[in-house]
Design a protein around this motif. Sequence first.
Motif, PDB file in Angstrom:
ATOM      1  N   GLU A  44     -14.627  19.040 115.570  1.00 15.95           N
ATOM      2  CA  GLU A  44     -14.301  19.085 114.220  1.00 15.95           C
ATOM      3  C   GLU A  44     -15.237  20.026 113.493  1.00 15.95           C
ATOM      4  O   GLU A  44     -14.948  20.712 112.364  1.00 15.95           O
ATOM      5  CB  GLU A  44     -14.389  17.727 113.542  1.00 15.95           C
ATOM      6  N   GLN A  45     -16.363  19.868 113.948  1.00 14.46           N
ATOM      7  CA  GLN A  45     -17.563  20.765 112.980  1.00 14.46           C
ATOM      8  C   GLN A  45     -17.260  22.202 113.188  1.00 14.46           C
ATOM      9  O   GLN A  45     -17.318  23.194 112.493  1.00 14.46           O
ATOM     10  CB  GLN A  45     -18.972  20.488 113.645  1.00 14.46           C
ATOM     11  N   LEU A  46     -17.044  22.579 114.631  1.00 15.38           N
ATOM     12  CA  LEU A  46     -16.379  23.849 114.896  1.00 15.38           C
ATOM     13  C   LEU A  46     -15.329  24.516 114.304  1.00 15.38           C
ATOM     14  O   LEU A  46     -15.243  25.717 114.098  1.00 15.38           O
ATOM     15  CB  LEU A  46     -16.405  23.928 116.472  1.00 15.38           C
ATOM     16  N   PHE A  47     -14.369  23.663 114.253  1.00 12.58           N
ATOM     17  CA  PHE A  47     -13.146  23.829 113.672  1.00 12.58           C
ATOM     18  C   PHE A  47     -13.326  24.230 112.064  1.00 12.58           C
ATOM     19  O   PHE A  47     -12.889  25.280 111.411  1.00 12.58           O
ATOM     20  CB  PHE A  47     -11.962  22.814 113.536  1.00 12.58           C
ATOM     21  N   GLY A  50     -15.020  27.630 111.646  1.00  8.63           N
ATOM     22  CA  GLY A  50     -14.231  28.622 111.852  1.00  8.63           C
ATOM     23  C   GLY A  50     -13.129  28.745 110.877  1.00  8.63           C
ATOM     24  O   GLY A  50     -12.927  29.912 110.183  1.00  8.63           O
ATOM     25  N   TYR A  51     -12.648  27.529 110.140  1.00  7.35           N
ATOM     26  CA  TYR A  51     -11.868  27.562 109.033  1.00  7.35           C
ATOM     27  C   TYR A  51     -12.533  28.120 107.830  1.00  7.35           C
ATOM     28  O   TYR A  51     -11.960  29.252 107.246  1.00  7.35           O
ATOM     29  CB  TYR A  51     -11.307  26.236 108.757  1.00  7.35           C
ATOM     30  N   VAL A  75     -17.029  29.156 100.804  1.00  5.56           N
ATOM     31  CA  VAL A  75     -15.927  28.271 101.238  1.00  5.56           C
ATOM     32  C   VAL A  75     -16.627  27.225 102.163  1.00  5.56           C
ATOM     33  O   VAL A  75     -17.209  27.308 103.155  1.00  5.56           O
ATOM     34  CB  VAL A  75     -14.674  28.812 101.917  1.00  5.56           C
ATOM     35  N   THR A  76     -16.384  25.914 101.745  1.00  6.89           N
ATOM     36  CA  THR A  76     -16.672  24.967 102.632  1.00  6.89           C
ATOM     37  C   THR A  76     -15.535  23.761 103.274  1.00  6.89           C
ATOM     38  O   THR A  76     -14.575  23.590 102.240  1.00  6.89           O
ATOM     39  CB  THR A  76     -17.574  23.760 101.749  1.00  6.89           C
TER      40      THR A  76
END
Length: 136
Positions: A44-47, A50-51, A75-76
């Motif tokens: 989830e942190q990696l996604f 990336g997002y 962007v967060t």
Amino acid sequence: MSQYTAIATATGRDGRAFSSDGKLNVELALQKELGGTGDGTNPEQLFAAGYAACFATSMQMVARTKKVDVSGMSVTAEVGLVPNGQGGFQLEVALRTKLPESVPRDVGRELIEATHQVCPYSNATRGNIPVELLTE
């Protein structure tokens, strides 16, 4: 044909994730909230990273075409892991965009909406998971 293909391998939530070029090599660990040690990063942190990076880059592109200066923007991405009601989980996302004070609120909202239409992550998630667009 793809302009770029990222290749990564993972051994599970309690393991490692690494890219084929060696630039990414991280320890993974199940989150404390899910009964793990929390001693490593998680999908989830990696996604989220990336997002957030993809949306920020897409925002810069959109702003250039509209001749709006978004220097200093950020962007967060908040990626939640929530039960799906069928014994599994699904993701939910809140994207918080912080624009410079020089960008009028209505212009900023237009930029965010336009960015959401061109960002590859937004296009991949649209209709699959809830994505909330927020400004700070």
